[in-house]
Design an enzyme around this catalytic site. Sequence first.
Site, PDB file in Angstrom:
ATOM      1  N   ARG A  35       0.826  -1.214   0.000  1.00 51.96           N
ATOM      2  CA  ARG A  35       0.000   0.000   0.000  1.00 51.96           C
ATOM      3  C   ARG A  35       0.859   1.262   0.000  1.00 51.96           C
ATOM      4  O   ARG A  35       0.439   2.288  -0.542  1.00 51.96           O
ATOM      5  CB  ARG A  35      -0.923   0.001   1.218  1.00 51.96           C
ATOM      6  CG  ARG A  35      -2.090  -0.943   1.012  1.00 51.96           C
ATOM      7  CD  ARG A  35      -3.040  -0.917   2.166  1.00 51.96           C
ATOM      8  NE  ARG A  35      -4.298  -1.511   1.760  1.00 51.96           N
ATOM      9  CZ  ARG A  35      -5.217  -1.963   2.604  1.00 51.96           C
ATOM     10  NH1 ARG A  35      -5.012  -1.875   3.908  1.00 51.96           N
ATOM     11  NH2 ARG A  35      -6.327  -2.484   2.158  1.00 51.96           N
ATOM     12  N   LYS A 200     -17.940 -15.376   4.248  1.00 53.86           N
ATOM     13  CA  LYS A 200     -19.279 -14.861   4.558  1.00 53.86           C
ATOM     14  C   LYS A 200     -20.100 -14.545   3.324  1.00 53.86           C
ATOM     15  O   LYS A 200     -19.847 -13.567   2.627  1.00 53.86           O
ATOM     16  CB  LYS A 200     -19.148 -13.607   5.441  1.00 53.86           C
ATOM     17  CG  LYS A 200     -18.787 -13.960   6.863  1.00 53.86           C
ATOM     18  CD  LYS A 200     -18.386 -12.746   7.660  1.00 53.86           C
ATOM     19  CE  LYS A 200     -16.925 -12.729   7.991  1.00 53.86           C
ATOM     20  NZ  LYS A 200     -16.087 -11.728   7.438  1.00 53.86           N
ATOM     21  N   GLY A 360      -7.816  -7.265  -0.384  1.00 52.01           N
ATOM     22  CA  GLY A 360      -8.023  -8.071   0.817  1.00 52.01           C
ATOM     23  C   GLY A 360      -7.224  -9.362   0.819  1.00 52.01           C
ATOM     24  O   GLY A 360      -6.050  -9.383   0.473  1.00 52.01           O
ATOM     25  N   GLY A 384     -12.629  -3.746   0.241  1.00 48.12           N
ATOM     26  CA  GLY A 384     -13.970  -3.247   0.551  1.00 48.12           C
ATOM     27  C   GLY A 384     -14.438  -2.224  -0.459  1.00 48.12           C
ATOM     28  O   GLY A 384     -15.565  -2.263  -0.958  1.00 48.12           O
TER      29      GLY A 384
HETATM   30  P1  AMP Z   1     -13.901 -13.194   3.735  1.00 47.21           P
HETATM   31  O1  AMP Z   1     -13.419 -12.243   4.764  1.00 47.21           O
HETATM   32  O2  AMP Z   1     -15.372 -13.443   3.760  1.00 47.21           O
HETATM   33  O3  AMP Z   1     -13.380 -12.885   2.325  1.00 47.21           O
HETATM   34  O4  AMP Z   1     -13.264 -14.597   4.113  1.00 47.21           O
HETATM   35  C1  AMP Z   1     -11.885 -14.866   4.135  1.00 47.21           C
HETATM   36  C2  AMP Z   1     -11.682 -16.056   5.035  1.00 47.21           C
HETATM   37  O5  AMP Z   1     -12.486 -17.135   4.591  1.00 47.21           O
HETATM   38  C3  AMP Z   1     -10.267 -16.594   5.070  1.00 47.21           C
HETATM   39  O6  AMP Z   1      -9.720 -16.309   6.331  1.00 47.21           O
HETATM   40  C4  AMP Z   1     -10.445 -18.108   4.882  1.00 47.21           C
HETATM   41  O7  AMP Z   1      -9.717 -18.872   5.814  1.00 47.21           O
HETATM   42  C5  AMP Z   1     -11.929 -18.309   5.093  1.00 47.21           C
HETATM   43  N1  AMP Z   1     -12.495 -19.467   4.393  1.00 47.21           N
HETATM   44  C6  AMP Z   1     -12.459 -19.723   3.081  1.00 47.21           C
HETATM   45  N2  AMP Z   1     -13.046 -20.898   2.808  1.00 47.21           N
HETATM   46  C7  AMP Z   1     -13.480 -21.399   3.981  1.00 47.21           C
HETATM   47  C8  AMP Z   1     -14.167 -22.596   4.352  1.00 47.21           C
HETATM   48  N3  AMP Z   1     -14.515 -23.498   3.439  1.00 47.21           N
HETATM   49  N4  AMP Z   1     -14.456 -22.770   5.653  1.00 47.21           N
HETATM   50  C9  AMP Z   1     -14.101 -21.835   6.574  1.00 47.21           C
HETATM   51  N5  AMP Z   1     -13.452 -20.707   6.286  1.00 47.21           N
HETATM   52  C10 AMP Z   1     -13.132 -20.483   5.007  1.00 47.21           C
END
Ligand code: AMP
Length: 404
Positions: A35, A200, A360, A384
Site C-alpha cells: 500500500r 461470509k 483483501g 472493501g
Molecule cells: P472473507 O473475509 O469473507 O473474504 O473470508 C476470508 C476467510 O475465509 C479466510 O480467512 C479463509 O480462511 C476463510 N475461508 C475460506 N473458505 C473457507 C471454508 N470453506 N471454511 C471456513 N473458512 C473459510
Amino acid sequence: MKSIDDLKDFTGKRVLIRCDFNVPLQGDQITDDGRIRAALPTLTALRKGGARIVIMAHMGRPDGEVNMKYSLAPVAKRLGELMGVEVALAGDVVGDSATATVAALGDGDIALLENVRFEPGEASKDDAERYKLAQKYAQLGDIFVSDGFGVVHRKQASVYDVAKLLPAYSGYLVQAEVDVLRKLTVEPERPYVVILGGAKVADKLAVIDNLLKVADTLIIGGGMSYTFMKAQGYEIGKSLLDETKLDDCSGYIKQAEATGKKLLLPVDALTVGENAVDFSTFTLGGDIVETDMTALPSDRVGCDIGEKSAELFASEIAGAKTVFWNGPMGIFEIDSLAQGTKAIAKALVDSDAFSVVGGGDSAAAVRVFGYEDSQFGHISTGGGASLEYLEGKELPGLAVLEEA
Ligand code: AMP
C-alpha cells in the site's frame, strides 16, 4: 474528477493528501508494504512539482483515542526509505506538533500526520463533529488530493468532508483503480468470468446481485459455496452455513438459469473433521479427505475446493477475456487447504485475460504464493472499496471529488 495532472505546478503549495497506509504489522515491522508503494507515483509527482506534502493516513482501529500501538512511525520510516528522503512524523494529528511540522516544510518536503483515527471526529457518524475536524485538516493544506483508494468508501473527515473545504483532486492511484473498476462494469471484454470466495456469503450478496447482470460466468467457491449447495438440498455436513441466506442463494441460482448465465459451484471438496482447524493459530489436527460435493459426509467440514473443481474453474478462466477474483477458495492460511486458492491464482497468471485481483485476502494470498503484482492485470489496494464499487454503490470519497 479533477486530477493532479490538471495542476502540475505545486511550487510552494501545501498539498494535503489522504493515503491508505493501513499496512499489516508484526510488532513494528511492516510485513507487506504494497500500500505504501502504491502511493509512490503520486507522491513523487507532487515532490517533483515542488509541493509541500502533508499526508493523512490511518492504521488499525484505535477508535478515536491516542494509542501509540497504532502509531504511523513504522510507515514514516518505510516511506522515507522508499522515497529516499526524510519523512517528518508529527506527534499529533491536528495539534501544535502538526502545525509546527507543516510550517517547517520546504518545497518538495514530506510530512506525515499521526494516525487520523486518534481523533474522535475522523470516523464520527455526527456530520458536525466530522466537519469540525475537517476544518482543522483544511488549515494544514492549500489543496486536497485523494489517493487512498482503500478508504474512498468511507464517509470520514479525511476522505470526504475535507474534500468539500479545499480545491480537491484525485491522485494517480485513485484514478488507476477507478479506471480498472469502470472497465469491469462498463462493457468488459467477453467472456467475463467473476470468481468469488471467502467465508461470509452475506457480505457478498450485493456484489453477486450486481455482477450476475454484467458477468457471463459467476464462479462461487470458499466457505460461502456451502450455503448455495444447501439451498439446492445437498448435505453439507458441518461446513459453513448462513441459514438466513438460503432463499437469496436459491434466487441467484434461478436468476442465472433464467438469464442464461453460468453459475458454477464446486463439484468436490477437501474435508476435515469437526473442530480440526484451530483458527487462532491456523493449524490443522486430523486428516484431509477429498469427496464429491454431492456426497459430503454429515460429520465433515468442507475447507477447500477439490482437484476437479480447481480444474473446472481454471478451464473457465482460461477461456475468459476478463476476470475478476475476490475471496479465497478455502482456508488458505493453512498450506494443505490453500490448494484451491493457489490453483485460481495460477489460472489467472496463466491466462491472457485482463485479470483483476480484488484486494483483501486474495491480494495477500497471491503475494504469499510468490507471485509478482505485474503478473496480474491489476491488484486492487482496496478490497472493501472495490466490492462496493462493483455493487453499484456510490462511494462517498469518489462522489465528493466528482462534485468538486
Ligand atoms: P472473507 O473475509 O469473507 O473474504 O473470508 C476470508 C476467510 O475465509 C479466510 O480467512 C479463509 O480462511 C476463510 N475461508 C475460506 N473458505 C473457507 C471454508 N470453506 N471454511 C471456513 N473458512 C473459510
